[in-house]
Enzyme design. Structure first.
Site, PDB file in Angstrom:
ATOM      1  N   TYR A 171      14.594  -8.800 -99.826  1.00 12.21           N
ATOM      2  CA  TYR A 171      14.822  -8.749 -98.385  1.00 12.21           C
ATOM      3  C   TYR A 171      13.835  -9.691 -97.668  1.00 12.21           C
ATOM      4  CZ  TYR A 171      15.112  -6.822 -93.698  1.00 12.21           C
ATOM      5  OH  TYR A 171      15.260  -6.677 -92.351  1.00 12.21           O
ATOM      6  N   ASP A 212      13.749  -0.533-103.918  1.00 13.46           N
ATOM      7  CA  ASP A 212      14.309  -0.508-102.570  1.00 13.46           C
ATOM      8  C   ASP A 212      15.798  -0.217-102.748  1.00 13.46           C
ATOM      9  OD1 ASP A 212      15.586  -1.140-100.177  1.00 13.46           O
ATOM     10  OD2 ASP A 212      14.175  -2.741 -99.668  1.00 13.46           O
ATOM     11  N   ARG A 258       2.282  12.588 -85.178  1.00 12.39           N
ATOM     12  CA  ARG A 258       2.048  11.449 -86.089  1.00 12.39           C
ATOM     13  C   ARG A 258       1.859  11.931 -87.523  1.00 12.39           C
ATOM     14  NH1 ARG A 258      -2.872   9.349 -86.575  1.00 12.39           N
ATOM     15  NH2 ARG A 258      -3.322   9.493 -84.366  1.00 12.39           N
ATOM     16  N   LYS A 275      20.122   1.469 -92.380  1.00 14.95           N
ATOM     17  CA  LYS A 275      21.380   0.974 -92.944  1.00 14.95           C
ATOM     18  C   LYS A 275      22.336   2.126 -93.259  1.00 14.95           C
ATOM     19  CE  LYS A 275      18.980  -2.702 -92.374  1.00 14.95           C
ATOM     20  NZ  LYS A 275      18.181  -3.394 -93.392  1.00 14.95           N
TER      21      LYS A 275
END
Ligand SMILES: *Cc1c(COP(=O)(O)O)cnc(C)c1O
Length: 396
Positions: free
Chosen positions: A113, A185, A60, A210
């Site tokens: 978005y 972004d 983690r 993406k």
């Protein structure tokens, strides 16, 4: 490493940060599929936890495969450091949660978005972090909405799906003057087509799902910026919130990065062909693509983007029903959300990605009922055009 700096984007996308000599000669980086790391003795464990000694503790908090991806994306974006996340929204929320607090205010581009809009709405209601959406393609507008508690300017350019652009150099400069944090972004462009850090932006984030992944098989997010800021984000968001990227996903993304430049050259080439086809189509009311000379911000596109990219939107004449008829009849273009895949994806923002945005807000963003978004893939452009043409025959 100095020599690496002089190398081109594609070379760095393939090689940066990895040495096969240190990995049994393995050409491809190994996947360190482990949850935890063994210490030699208690002293070593103590030194790792205290930060006196570099090294891994628990996945983690970091792992070698993920670290390689972070180092490589940092090089490609021209940033000092990076942090990887289990999804793009993991990256978006991490940046906000780590750097802002109750009472702060965010200025963001309109038509952001859908997931980001939904997240902003949630933190406004629950944590009193306010936001204002504005049309940042009009630079002069921005200053009007700055408040004393404005801490962040959050940008998407091109704005998905209406493709409005924000002048990154100007906004970065304004943000510096105001002492706010500028965030971009960069999902729709990827570091190959647009490098906001070079233009003075503080933080760049990605839905790596993406273009960076590119093959429609992984959900992931990345954030890049200054070393200290990345450390803050890592400690606050990875350690405490835990939206961690798995080593296998990091490996898929490293593979995706290797072909990023060639894919985006072809995505852009195909999208240009399709945009030209749509622009002259009698059933198309409007087209949004930064590569067309008729695009209102064509000059800005040429200035800050290496190529116009693979995403475009268009409005079908006849509104909602016309859009539905088109989308229900495509064959090669797949009716799906997401973008940046090898496969061409087509979707309807009003009923899908932007359905959580209230209608008045949505129309103000330019997302009408007849708007269709196309993420142009790597099939032969002629076949995509033929598919759209046969689907248009079902539109009255
Ligand atoms: C998809 C997307 C996101 C969210 O990323 P996930 O990987 O789906 O969590 C954020 N911003 C933009 C522009 C996107 O396209």
């Amino acid at each position: 490493m100095d020599q690496k700096k002089k190398m081109g984007f594609s070379t760095q996308a393939i090689h940066a940060g990895y040495s096969s000599k240190e990995h049994y000669g393995s050409l491809t980086p190994p996947i360190f599929q482990t949850s935890t790391f063994v210490f030699n003795d208690v002293e070593e464990g103590r030194a790792r936890f205290s930060g006196e000694q570099e090294g891994y503790i628990y996945t983690r908090l970091g792992s070698p495969t993920v670290k390689l991806l972070e180092d490589r994306i940092a090089v490609l974006e021209g940033a000092e450091a990076a942090v990887a996340f289990g999804s793009g929204m993991g990256a978006v929320s991490a940046v906000i949660f780590s750097l802002l607090k109750s009472g702060d205010h965010i200025i963001a581009t309109d038509a952001i978005y859908g997931g980001t809009y939904s997240f902003f709405s949630m933190i406004k209601e629950k944590f009193d972090i306010d936001f204002t959406l504005i049309d940042m393609s009009n630079y002069e507008e921005i200053k009007k909405y700055i408040r004393p508690n404005t801490k962040m300017i959050y940008i998407e350019t091109p704005t998905n799906p209406t493709m409005k652009l924000v002048d990154l150099e100007k906004v970065a400069k304004l943000s510096k003057e105001l002492g706010t944090i500028s965030v971009v972004d960069n999902t729709v462009m990827s570091p190959y087509l647009q490098r906001p850090i070079d233009l003075g932006i503080d933080i760049v984030l990605h839905s790596a799902t993406k273009y960076i992944g590119g093959h429609g098989d992984v959900i992931a997010g990345l954030v890049v910026g200054r070393k200290e800021t990345m450390k803050t984000i890592k400690m606050a968001a990875l350690k405490n919130v835990g939206s961690v990227m798995s080593p296998f996903d990091a490996w898929l993304l490293l593979r995706g990065l290797k072909t990023l430049s060639v894919r985006l050259d072809r995505h852009s080439e195909n999208a240009m062909r399709i945009a030209e086809y749509l622009e002259q189509h009698p059933k198309v009311e409007k087209i949004y693509y930064p590569g067309l000379a008729s695009f209102p911000q064509y000059e800005l596109a040429k200035k800050q983007m290496k190529a116009p990219g693979g995403l475009l939107s268009f409005e079908v004449k006849g509104g909602l029903q016309a859009g539905i008829d088109l989308l229900n009849n495509v064959k090669i273009c797949k009716l799906a959300v997401s973008l940046g895949d090898i496969d061409t994806l087509i979707q309807h923002p009003a009923s899908m990605t932007h359905s959580t945005v209230p209608i008045e807000e949505r129309l103000k963003m330019g997302i009408t009922d007849g708007l269709v978004r196309l993420s142009v893939g790597l099939e032969d452009a002629n076949d995509i055009i033929a598919d759209l043409e046969q689907a248009f025959s079902f539109v009255k």
